[in-house]
Design a protein around this motif. Structure first.
Motif, short mmCIF file in Angstrom:
data_model
loop_
_atom_site.label_atom_id
_atom_site.label_comp_id
_atom_site.label_asym_id
_atom_site.label_seq_id
_atom_site.Cartn_x
_atom_site.Cartn_y
_atom_site.Cartn_z
N PHE A 64 0.86 -1.17 0.00
CA PHE A 64 0.00 0.00 0.00
C PHE A 64 0.90 1.22 0.00
N THR A 65 0.65 2.14 -0.91
CA THR A 65 1.44 3.36 -0.98
C THR A 65 0.55 4.50 -1.45
N SER A 66 0.81 5.68 -0.91
CA SER A 66 0.05 6.84 -1.35
C SER A 66 0.86 7.74 -2.28
N ASP A 67 2.19 7.53 -2.33
CA ASP A 67 2.99 8.48 -3.10
C ASP A 67 4.21 7.90 -3.80
N SER A 68 4.41 6.60 -3.77
CA SER A 68 5.63 6.03 -4.37
C SER A 68 5.33 5.01 -5.46
N HIS A 69 4.27 5.22 -6.19
CA HIS A 69 3.87 4.27 -7.22
C HIS A 69 4.96 4.01 -8.25
#
Length: 147
Positions: free
Chosen positions: A114-119
């Motif tokens: 799960f990541t919000s900014d490191s796709h």
């Protein structure tokens, strides 16, 4: 397991005795965007029940990642970070490469994170949005550590 990365001064190890648990706790509880307020007890329990990777420069831990897995069918990558003063040097990429190449994590059918900014970082290692998003469910309590 100790792995020397492309930058020979940066080493990644799964040796739990080398982990700087106070530093990991401080980062997660005070500086992360996902675990602010987490208790030291919870951090210690998460480390005890995960395959952990420490990233080291000159013996000092500057990075961390952990994988929750059954070592057969499922793995979840969590708590990946490089301390701020060492960011921008490629250490996160080197850390993730070592994680993904770990012998115990080969042949895993579903590897999640799960990541919000490191796709874009994780896309380099084959991670993508779920192929069947309608089949994914979660029970999420974002502020659980603050209560």
């Amino acid at each position: 397991m100790i792995s020397t990365t492309n930058d020979s001064s940066f080493q990644v190890s799964t040796d739990r005795t080398r982990l700087d648990v106070p530093m990991i706790y401080r980062f997660l509880s005070e500086n992360s965007t996902w675990a602010v307020g987490i208790s030291r007890t919870t951090v210690e329990r998460s480390i005890e029940n995960s395959l952990c990777f420490g990233g080291y420069l000159d013996g000092r831990q500057v990075a961390f990642a952990r994988v929750v897995t059954d070592y057969a069918t499922f793995a979840n990558l969590a708590d990946v970070f490089v301390v701020p003063e060492y960011r921008g040097r490629g250490y996160a990429k080197q850390l993730i490469r070592v994680v993904m190449e770990h012998p115990s994590l080969q042949g895993i059918r579903r590897f999640t994170l799960f990541t919000s900014d490191s796709h874009s970082l994780y896309a380099r290692f084959g991670f993508a949005p779920p192929q069947q998003p309608d089949s994914v469910m979660e029970r999420y309590s974002p502020n659980i550590y603050l209560s």
